[in-house]
Design a protein around this motif. Structure first.
Motif, PDB file in Angstrom:
ATOM      1  N   SER A  36       2.086  -3.388  25.701  1.00 50.66           N
ATOM      2  CA  SER A  36       0.748  -4.009  26.561  1.00 50.66           C
ATOM      3  C   SER A  36      -0.332  -4.409  25.600  1.00 50.66           C
ATOM      4  N   SER A  37      -0.499  -4.019  24.377  1.00 45.54           N
ATOM      5  CA  SER A  37      -1.511  -4.334  23.457  1.00 45.54           C
ATOM      6  C   SER A  37      -1.135  -5.434  22.398  1.00 45.54           C
ATOM      7  N   GLY A  38       0.188  -5.765  22.639  1.00 45.77           N
ATOM      8  CA  GLY A  38       0.660  -7.021  21.916  1.00 45.77           C
ATOM      9  C   GLY A  38       1.545  -7.039  20.713  1.00 45.77           C
ATOM     10  N   TRP A  39       1.992  -5.543  20.482  1.00 43.25           N
ATOM     11  CA  TRP A  39       2.778  -5.312  19.232  1.00 43.25           C
ATOM     12  C   TRP A  39       4.130  -5.748  19.671  1.00 43.25           C
ATOM     13  N   PRO A  40       4.766  -6.524  18.767  1.00 47.16           N
ATOM     14  CA  PRO A  40       6.225  -6.947  19.032  1.00 47.16           C
ATOM     15  C   PRO A  40       7.065  -6.032  18.221  1.00 47.16           C
ATOM     16  N   ASP A  41       8.436  -6.235  18.790  1.00 48.17           N
ATOM     17  CA  ASP A  41       9.567  -5.624  18.304  1.00 48.17           C
ATOM     18  C   ASP A  41      10.741  -6.486  18.372  1.00 48.17           C
ATOM     19  N   TYR A  42      11.745  -6.495  17.466  1.00 50.74           N
ATOM     20  CA  TYR A  42      12.611  -7.217  17.497  1.00 50.74           C
ATOM     21  C   TYR A  42      14.084  -6.900  17.089  1.00 50.74           C
ATOM     22  N   ALA A  43      15.170  -7.323  17.825  1.00 55.62           N
ATOM     23  CA  ALA A  43      16.452  -7.087  17.292  1.00 55.62           C
ATOM     24  C   ALA A  43      16.623  -7.470  15.794  1.00 55.62           C
ATOM     25  N   GLU A  44      17.504  -6.777  15.172  1.00 55.96           N
ATOM     26  CA  GLU A  44      17.615  -7.225  13.579  1.00 55.96           C
ATOM     27  C   GLU A  44      18.218  -8.848  13.799  1.00 55.96           C
ATOM     28  N   SER A  45      19.192  -8.823  14.618  1.00 51.20           N
ATOM     29  CA  SER A  45      19.678 -10.217  14.776  1.00 51.20           C
ATOM     30  C   SER A  45      18.717 -11.440  14.822  1.00 51.20           C
ATOM     31  N   VAL A  46      17.572 -11.128  15.395  1.00 51.51           N
ATOM     32  CA  VAL A  46      16.669 -12.357  15.613  1.00 51.51           C
ATOM     33  C   VAL A  46      15.518 -12.275  14.833  1.00 51.51           C
ATOM     34  N   LYS A  47      15.430 -11.425  13.866  1.00 48.94           N
ATOM     35  CA  LYS A  47      14.087 -11.040  13.059  1.00 48.94           C
ATOM     36  C   LYS A  47      13.859 -12.388  12.241  1.00 48.94           C
ATOM     37  N   GLY A  48      12.870 -12.715  12.252  1.00 47.53           N
ATOM     38  CA  GLY A  48      12.481 -14.060  11.040  1.00 47.53           C
ATOM     39  C   GLY A  48      12.775 -15.359  12.012  1.00 47.53           C
ATOM     40  N   ARG A  49      13.439 -15.427  12.988  1.00 49.50           N
ATOM     41  CA  ARG A  49      13.753 -16.610  14.008  1.00 49.50           C
ATOM     42  C   ARG A  49      13.006 -16.504  15.148  1.00 49.50           C
ATOM     43  N   PHE A  50      12.978 -15.562  15.839  1.00 53.39           N
ATOM     44  CA  PHE A  50      12.368 -15.421  17.218  1.00 53.39           C
ATOM     45  C   PHE A  50      11.120 -15.019  16.977  1.00 53.39           C
ATOM     46  N   THR A  51       9.992 -15.147  18.080  1.00 51.86           N
ATOM     47  CA  THR A  51       8.716 -14.702  18.118  1.00 51.86           C
ATOM     48  C   THR A  51       8.659 -14.587  19.661  1.00 51.86           C
ATOM     49  N   ILE A  52       7.939 -13.232  19.976  1.00 54.92           N
ATOM     50  CA  ILE A  52       7.556 -12.926  21.395  1.00 54.92           C
ATOM     51  C   ILE A  52       6.081 -12.810  21.239  1.00 54.92           C
ATOM     52  N   SER A  53       5.603 -13.369  22.361  1.00 53.62           N
ATOM     53  CA  SER A  53       4.081 -13.318  22.554  1.00 53.62           C
ATOM     54  C   SER A  53       3.759 -13.014  24.150  1.00 53.62           C
ATOM     55  N   ARG A  54       2.396 -12.686  24.400  1.00 53.32           N
ATOM     56  CA  ARG A  54       2.109 -12.600  25.590  1.00 53.32           C
ATOM     57  C   ARG A  54       0.714 -13.048  25.904  1.00 53.32           C
ATOM     58  N   ASP A  55       0.320 -13.399  27.008  1.00 49.82           N
ATOM     59  CA  ASP A  55      -0.883 -13.993  27.279  1.00 49.82           C
ATOM     60  C   ASP A  55      -1.202 -13.315  28.769  1.00 49.82           C
ATOM     61  N   ASN A  56      -1.914 -12.308  28.444  1.00 48.10           N
ATOM     62  CA  ASN A  56      -2.406 -11.366  29.794  1.00 48.10           C
ATOM     63  C   ASN A  56      -3.331 -12.325  30.993  1.00 48.10           C
ATOM     64  N   ALA A  57      -3.916 -13.093  30.406  1.00 51.64           N
ATOM     65  CA  ALA A  57      -4.876 -13.887  31.132  1.00 51.64           C
ATOM     66  C   ALA A  57      -3.891 -14.653  31.968  1.00 51.64           C
ATOM     67  N   LYS A  58      -2.626 -15.374  31.493  1.00 53.90           N
ATOM     68  CA  LYS A  58      -1.947 -16.106  32.404  1.00 53.90           C
ATOM     69  C   LYS A  58      -0.590 -15.420  32.824  1.00 53.90           C
ATOM     70  N   ASN A  59      -0.753 -13.868  32.681  1.00 55.59           N
ATOM     71  CA  ASN A  59       0.703 -13.067  33.354  1.00 55.59           C
ATOM     72  C   ASN A  59       1.904 -13.496  32.794  1.00 55.59           C
ATOM     73  N   SER A  60       1.774 -14.127  31.395  1.00 58.51           N
ATOM     74  CA  SER A  60       3.240 -14.551  30.980  1.00 58.51           C
ATOM     75  C   SER A  60       3.627 -14.006  29.523  1.00 58.51           C
ATOM     76  N   ILE A  61       4.803 -14.153  29.412  1.00 57.56           N
ATOM     77  CA  ILE A  61       5.105 -14.089  27.992  1.00 57.56           C
ATOM     78  C   ILE A  61       6.147 -15.213  27.542  1.00 57.56           C
ATOM     79  N   LEU A  62       6.164 -15.313  26.099  1.00 54.92           N
ATOM     80  CA  LEU A  62       6.953 -16.322  25.597  1.00 54.92           C
ATOM     81  C   LEU A  62       7.965 -15.979  24.541  1.00 54.92           C
ATOM     82  N   LEU A  63       9.121 -16.565  24.467  1.00 53.33           N
ATOM     83  CA  LEU A  63       9.998 -16.462  23.558  1.00 53.33           C
ATOM     84  C   LEU A  63      10.086 -17.713  22.822  1.00 53.33           C
ATOM     85  N   GLN A  64       9.693 -17.799  21.557  1.00 56.04           N
ATOM     86  CA  GLN A  64       9.958 -18.788  20.611  1.00 56.04           C
ATOM     87  C   GLN A  64      11.330 -18.750  19.918  1.00 56.04           C
TER      88      GLN A  64
END
Length: 124
Positions: free
Chosen positions: A53-81
């Protein structure tokens, strides 16, 4: 409970990029742990990435360094790049939300709300 809607999947060549989006409605989004899971045919659903809820990310080992998760609480949304995509990333990707005080992000059962899924295919 929140209602989740994913978008952004598609077909991409190996090495390419996609960005998945998940929009939530129906409850207090900012207090939820949000995650992306994926499921390939014949496989169990597996965690890809999670964000607290405070924005700290965690990743599976298989995607670390390639994928980025982020959230925008103002827009009620999350992204996965997703960058440097590989054929083994091919799966249906699901957005999930948990309102538990303590969450095992690797346990799908801890997530009470799920989106309908979006297909990601990595192929030449």
């Amino acid at each position: 409970q929140v209602h989740l809607v994913e978008s952004g999947g598609g077909l991409v060549q190996p090495g390419g990029s996609l960005r998945l989006s998940c929009v939530a409605s129906g409850s207090i989004f900012r207090g939820y742990v949000m995650s992306w899971y994926r499921q390939a045919p014949g496989n169990q659903r597996e965690l890809v990435a999670s964000v607290t809820s405070s924005g700290w990310p965690d990743y599976a080992e298989s995607v670390k360094g390639r994928f980025t998760i982020s959230r925008d609480n103002a827009k009620n949304s999350i992204l996965l790049q997703m960058n440097s995509l590989k054929p083994e990333d091919t799966a249906v990707y699901y957005c999930a939300a948990s309102g538990l005080a303590t969450v095992d992000i690797s346990a799908p059962g801890d997530f009470s709300s799920w989106g309908q899924g979006t297909q990601v295919t990595v192929s030449s």
